[in-house]
Design a protein around this motif. Structure first.
Motif, PDB file in Angstrom:
ATOM      1  N   THR A 188      50.112  50.230  18.358  1.00 45.59           N
ATOM      2  CA  THR A 188      50.925  49.163  18.992  1.00 45.59           C
ATOM      3  C   THR A 188      52.284  48.655  18.279  1.00 45.59           C
ATOM      4  N   THR A 189      52.079  49.019  16.736  1.00 47.94           N
ATOM      5  CA  THR A 189      53.350  48.655  16.008  1.00 47.94           C
ATOM      6  C   THR A 189      54.725  49.388  16.462  1.00 47.94           C
ATOM      7  N   ASP A 190      54.395  50.703  17.117  1.00 54.82           N
ATOM      8  CA  ASP A 190      55.373  51.337  17.317  1.00 54.82           C
ATOM      9  C   ASP A 190      55.917  50.660  18.537  1.00 54.82           C
ATOM     10  N   LEU A 191      55.267  50.067  19.523  1.00 55.94           N
ATOM     11  CA  LEU A 191      55.807  49.458  20.731  1.00 55.94           C
ATOM     12  C   LEU A 191      56.429  48.066  20.397  1.00 55.94           C
ATOM     13  N   GLU A 192      55.979  47.440  19.154  1.00 58.85           N
ATOM     14  CA  GLU A 192      56.354  45.966  18.712  1.00 58.85           C
ATOM     15  C   GLU A 192      57.996  46.452  18.438  1.00 58.85           C
ATOM     16  N   ARG A 193      58.003  47.435  17.975  1.00 53.91           N
ATOM     17  CA  ARG A 193      59.572  48.143  17.522  1.00 53.91           C
ATOM     18  C   ARG A 193      60.413  48.370  18.442  1.00 53.91           C
ATOM     19  N   ILE A 194      60.038  48.914  19.659  1.00 54.26           N
ATOM     20  CA  ILE A 194      60.925  49.804  20.308  1.00 54.26           C
ATOM     21  C   ILE A 194      60.743  49.254  21.846  1.00 54.26           C
ATOM     22  N   ALA A 195      59.698  48.948  22.226  1.00 55.29           N
ATOM     23  CA  ALA A 195      59.266  48.583  23.816  1.00 55.29           C
ATOM     24  C   ALA A 195      60.043  47.407  24.208  1.00 55.29           C
ATOM     25  N   ASP A 196      60.490  47.464  25.492  1.00 56.48           N
ATOM     26  CA  ASP A 196      61.178  46.330  26.416  1.00 56.48           C
ATOM     27  C   ASP A 196      60.042  45.599  27.055  1.00 56.48           C
ATOM     28  N   GLN A 197      59.001  46.246  27.310  1.00 53.88           N
ATOM     29  CA  GLN A 197      58.164  45.437  28.231  1.00 53.88           C
ATOM     30  C   GLN A 197      56.622  46.297  27.917  1.00 53.88           C
ATOM     31  N   ILE A 198      55.849  45.429  28.012  1.00 58.24           N
ATOM     32  CA  ILE A 198      54.406  45.779  27.720  1.00 58.24           C
ATOM     33  C   ILE A 198      53.373  45.664  28.820  1.00 58.24           C
ATOM     34  N   ALA A 199      52.832  46.876  29.084  1.00 50.44           N
ATOM     35  CA  ALA A 199      51.689  46.629  30.505  1.00 50.44           C
ATOM     36  C   ALA A 199      50.577  47.116  29.798  1.00 50.44           C
ATOM     37  N   TYR A 200      49.618  46.195  30.104  1.00 50.58           N
ATOM     38  CA  TYR A 200      48.234  46.136  29.501  1.00 50.58           C
ATOM     39  C   TYR A 200      47.137  46.653  30.638  1.00 50.58           C
ATOM     40  N   ILE A 201      46.430  47.670  30.560  1.00 51.68           N
ATOM     41  CA  ILE A 201      45.483  48.006  31.253  1.00 51.68           C
ATOM     42  C   ILE A 201      44.087  47.949  30.376  1.00 51.68           C
ATOM     43  N   HIS A 202      43.056  47.171  31.158  1.00 50.48           N
ATOM     44  CA  HIS A 202      41.830  46.738  30.448  1.00 50.48           C
ATOM     45  C   HIS A 202      40.596  46.952  31.694  1.00 50.48           C
ATOM     46  N   GLN A 203      39.897  47.903  31.515  1.00 51.61           N
ATOM     47  CA  GLN A 203      38.628  48.294  32.313  1.00 51.61           C
ATOM     48  C   GLN A 203      39.276  48.467  33.858  1.00 51.61           C
ATOM     49  N   GLY A 204      40.192  49.499  33.796  1.00 49.76           N
ATOM     50  CA  GLY A 204      40.625  49.727  35.205  1.00 49.76           C
ATOM     51  C   GLY A 204      41.604  48.803  35.807  1.00 49.76           C
ATOM     52  N   ARG A 205      41.887  47.689  35.449  1.00 54.14           N
ATOM     53  CA  ARG A 205      42.692  46.592  35.907  1.00 54.14           C
ATOM     54  C   ARG A 205      43.961  46.328  34.987  1.00 54.14           C
ATOM     55  N   LEU A 206      45.230  46.271  35.511  1.00 52.65           N
ATOM     56  CA  LEU A 206      46.356  46.007  34.925  1.00 52.65           C
ATOM     57  C   LEU A 206      46.417  44.611  34.713  1.00 52.65           C
ATOM     58  N   LEU A 207      46.101  43.961  33.503  1.00 46.50           N
ATOM     59  CA  LEU A 207      46.158  42.604  33.098  1.00 46.50           C
ATOM     60  C   LEU A 207      47.476  41.829  33.235  1.00 46.50           C
ATOM     61  N   PHE A 208      48.631  42.532  32.803  1.00 44.26           N
ATOM     62  CA  PHE A 208      49.858  42.424  32.900  1.00 44.26           C
ATOM     63  C   PHE A 208      50.837  43.152  32.477  1.00 44.26           C
ATOM     64  N   GLN A 209      52.014  43.050  32.882  1.00 41.89           N
ATOM     65  CA  GLN A 209      53.368  43.564  32.733  1.00 41.89           C
ATOM     66  C   GLN A 209      54.454  42.615  32.396  1.00 41.89           C
ATOM     67  N   GLU A 210      54.706  42.597  31.084  1.00 40.78           N
ATOM     68  CA  GLU A 210      55.710  41.481  30.605  1.00 40.78           C
ATOM     69  C   GLU A 210      56.751  42.006  29.638  1.00 40.78           C
ATOM     70  N   ASP A 211      57.743  41.245  29.554  1.00 47.05           N
ATOM     71  CA  ASP A 211      58.691  41.513  28.602  1.00 47.05           C
ATOM     72  C   ASP A 211      58.158  41.059  27.218  1.00 47.05           C
ATOM     73  N   LYS A 212      58.313  42.098  26.416  1.00 40.98           N
ATOM     74  CA  LYS A 212      57.686  42.227  24.974  1.00 40.98           C
ATOM     75  C   LYS A 212      58.047  40.970  24.360  1.00 40.98           C
ATOM     76  N   ASP A 213      59.208  40.607  24.143  1.00 37.84           N
ATOM     77  CA  ASP A 213      59.645  39.614  23.338  1.00 37.84           C
ATOM     78  C   ASP A 213      59.018  38.248  23.817  1.00 37.84           C
ATOM     79  N   ALA A 214      59.034  38.110  25.015  1.00 39.17           N
ATOM     80  CA  ALA A 214      58.797  36.688  25.798  1.00 39.17           C
ATOM     81  C   ALA A 214      57.169  36.636  25.556  1.00 39.17           C
TER      82      ALA A 214
END
Length: 284
Positions: A188-214
């Motif tokens: 996840t530290t790689d994504l904190e460095r370069i990602a614009d958005q984060i999408a989080y899948i948990h137990q088969g469900r997408l909990l969120f997709q949001e702008d990383k900084d926000a």
């Protein structure tokens, strides 16, 4: 903004697992980080996007087309956790093979990336380190001049120097704002460095997709006594953990939490901490 990947209501059922109506987009000019625990559904989602598996439900568009469309597949390139080239082949032999089967193959571009990555064109793949095999996979993918890179745990197990080179390459790739990257990783530290958005899948469900900084600025971890935590509105608590010495919670609106609980410790959150709360805490 054009979406190079659009996933709506994706469902896939296996024995003991259900990918449950996942929605995901990857806009042009962005790097979208896909995170989740082992078995959460990240690879299943990627395989559906790449037409490797057939979904049980939902709609998928790859560069504006159905994933099975040859043109869509020609403009998307995937790199997985390890190279699947036969160990006896050299990069030069791989280049000749790809030239015969891959429309739009750019041999000069492939050789240029191999030179940049320090890959010996005559050396067999079996003699390459894992980092070298990953660089070979990326050189092969980029020689197709794709608009979309899909990477499934492509940087796991690499040393920090090689990972840094790969991350710089992904940032370089999206300087062409017609291009995009979907990067699934546990680092996840790689994504904190370069990602614009984060999408989080948990137990088969997408909990969120949001702008990383926000996302990282809009939530925090609060540590306090359980009775103090009870003073916060329930809607402000995303997940919590209770222990013998107090409570910790993932909360919205850190500034409001500091005002409501002036004696509590309120810290910025990291992506790995967020996953630990959702994966091991009590969701509110």
């Amino acid at each position: 903004m054009e979406n190079l990947i659009e996933v709506r209501g994706l469902c896939k059922r296996y024995n003991g697992f259900f990918l449950d109506h996942v929605d995901l987009t990857v806009p042009a000019g962005t790097i979208v980080g896909l995170i989740g625990e082992n078995g959460a559904g990240k690879t299943t989602t990627i395989k559906a996007i790449l037409n490797v598996i057939r979904p049980d439900g939902g709609e998928l568009r790859l560069l504006g087309r159905a994933p099975r469309d040859p043109q869509a597949r020609a403009e998307a390139a995937a790199v997985f956790e390890d190279s699947y080239f036969p160990g006896g082949l050299s990069p030069r032999q791989i280049e000749r093979s790809m030239a015969g089967i891959c429309p739009g193959w750019d041999g000069a571009r492939f050789q240029s990336y191999c030179g940049r990555f320090g890959l010996d064109l005559r050396k067999p793949v079996r003699e390459f380190s894992r980092g070298m095999r990953m660089k070979l996979g990326l050189a092969t993918a980029l020689a197709r001049r794709p608009r979309l890179l899909v990477l499934d745990e492509a940087t796991s197990g690499l040393d920090p120097v090689v990972r840094g080179e790969m991350l710089d390459l992904f940032l370089e790739f999206i300087q062409d704002e017609r291009c995009a990257v979907l990067l699934s990783t546990h680092i996840t530290t790689d994504l904190e460095r370069i990602a614009d958005q984060i999408a989080y899948i948990h137990q088969g469900r997408l909990l969120f997709q949001e702008d990383k900084d926000a996302l990282l600025e809009g939530v925090a971890v609060v540590r306090c006594a359980a009775q103090d935590l009870a003073r916060l509105p329930a809607r402000q608590i995303l997940a919590r953990k209770d222990g013998p010495f107090g409570a910790a919670a993932l909360v919205r609106d850190p500034a409001a939490v500091r005002r409501a609980l002036p004696g509590a410790v309120v810290d910025p959150v990291r992506l790995d901490e967020m996953m630990q709360f959702y994966g091991g805490g009590n969701e509110a």
